[in-house]
Design an enzyme around this catalytic site. Structure first.
Site, mmCIF file in Angstrom:
data_model
loop_
_atom_site.group_PDB
_atom_site.id
_atom_site.type_symbol
_atom_site.label_atom_id
_atom_site.label_comp_id
_atom_site.label_asym_id
_atom_site.label_seq_id
_atom_site.Cartn_x
_atom_site.Cartn_y
_atom_site.Cartn_z
ATOM 1 N N CYS A 14 0.729 -1.282 -0.112
ATOM 2 C CA CYS A 14 -0.023 0.143 0.002
ATOM 3 C C CYS A 14 1.004 1.291 0.034
ATOM 4 C CB CYS A 14 -1.019 -0.071 1.200
ATOM 5 S SG CYS A 14 -0.552 -0.437 2.979
ATOM 6 N N HIS B 287 -1.864 6.735 3.930
ATOM 7 C CA HIS B 287 -0.461 6.707 4.118
ATOM 8 C C HIS B 287 0.475 7.851 3.522
ATOM 9 C CE1 HIS B 287 -0.926 2.895 5.908
ATOM 10 N NE2 HIS B 287 -0.393 1.892 4.961
#
Length: 351
Positions: free
Chosen positions: A151, A243
């Site tokens: 990710c 993120h």
């Protein structure tokens, strides 16, 4: 195609966080109809609505709530399986599905770096899906296994792809990774509240390896990895989703921040994937405010499928520095696997 295609899809590991996002994203998908949800032994035989602790803000679709959870075995009446399995289970299970003839789009890390398994972001390296031909010949199976990256890798690779024409040499990146990346129940509150954890097992190795494969060239049926050098440091922070990655890049050509932003804004997906249901017209969204991107404000750009870049500046050590943000459970996980399934069908000429 003049008529909308229709494919039967199973979600492997449907009760976990990524599996739940897949259920949500596949609700009303124009091409795919979910026909099976699989889970662990404690979930098998129970209605999904009873077996799954639903954690998303959107309500669980009624069709999913009523579906009986099946064992994760290649006996499902589906053509495509999208896997949200943990890597240790995926390593054993996913090849069995591919050998049985299924198209397997995996979110797990187990086979990402295998030489005959495509590691794909369709708007970055659609042509790498061509590894399927080598994979089928090598493994003597009729199905397909392809993977999406970690990710956090997603946040770095899209802007780096836009900079590849300027000669990316070296990259240093520091990640600030959201809690949802650890799954459920995830990190204990006593460890993360009022704290940052400066170590996430296995993450730095993935961030230093995966971009080289993704940004490499597909030549003569194999991937030649890109020659760039990457140094990564990863941190778990107390945000829920999104993120954030601070990136410094050394380029062969010393372009300005203004040229950099133009290159990123102008980056478009390859023509082959531009019209896929999960594609976005602007994969990289550039913000010019001094305090953006921020996870809470920017993670849903492009319905969670765009990478948001900001704070583009000259770097006193390398050439440039900037900040990139991705929605880790959509673009970095469930949405990425779904996008890969669509792209594989395009490569096969089925859509």
């Amino acid at each position: 195609m003049s008529v909308k295609p229709s494919f039967r899809v199973a979600i492997l590991g449907a009760t976990g966080m990524v599996g739940q996002w897949l259920v949500h994203l596949l609700d009303h998908h124009p091409w795919f109809r979910v026909v099976a949800l699989t889970g662990s032994d404690r979930s098998v035989g129970r209605p999904y609505g009873e077996a799954c602790r639903w954690l998303l803000g959107a309500p669980m679709p009624e069709w999913a709530a009523q579906m009986i959870v099946r064992p994760t075995e290649p006996e499902l009446d589906a053509e495509i399986v999208i896997s949200a399995l943990p890597s240790e289970i995926a390593r054993e299970v996913e090849p069995r599905f591919a050998a049985a003839g299924y198209l397997v789009a995996s979110n797990a890390s187990a086979y990402r770096m295998a030489e005959d398994v495509p590691l794909v972001m369709p708007d970055v390296n659609f042509d790498h899906i061509g590894l399927i031909a080598r994979q089928r010949a090598t493994r003597n199976w009729s199905g397909t296994l392809l993977t999406n990256p970690n990710c956090t890798t997603t946040a770095a690779v899209l802007p780096l792809k836009a900079l590849m024409p300027y000669g990316v040499r070296r990259v240093h990146l520091v990640s600030l990774q959201a809690l949802s990346g650890a799954g459920y129940p995830g990190v204990p509150s006593l460890e993360i509240v009022d704290n940052i954890l400066p170590y996430i097992p296995g993450e730095e190795e993935k961030l230093e390896r995966e971009p080289r494969k993704l940004l490499g060239r597909f030549v003569d049926g194999a991937v030649e990895e890109a020659g760039l050098v990457i140094s990564a440091q990863t941190n778990r922070v107390p945000t829920l989703d999104g993120h954030l990655v601070c990136i410094s890049v050394e380029l062969e050509e010393a372009i300005s921040p203004e040229e950099t932003m133009r290159a990123m804004r102008g980056y478009r997906p390859p023509e082959e994937v531009a019209d896929l249901p999960s594609a976005v017209a602007q994969p990289i969204v550039v913000r010019t405010e001094p305090d953006r991107p921020q996870p809470r404000l920017d993670r849903m750009a492009g319905d969670g499928m765009s990478v948001v870049v900001g704070r583009v500046q000259r770097c006193p050590v390398f050439t440039l520095k900037f900040v990139a943000l991705t929605h880790n459970t959509i673009r970095g996980a469930a949405g990425a696997a779904l996008f890969n399934a669509e792209a594989a069908l395009r490569w096969m000429g089925k859509v």
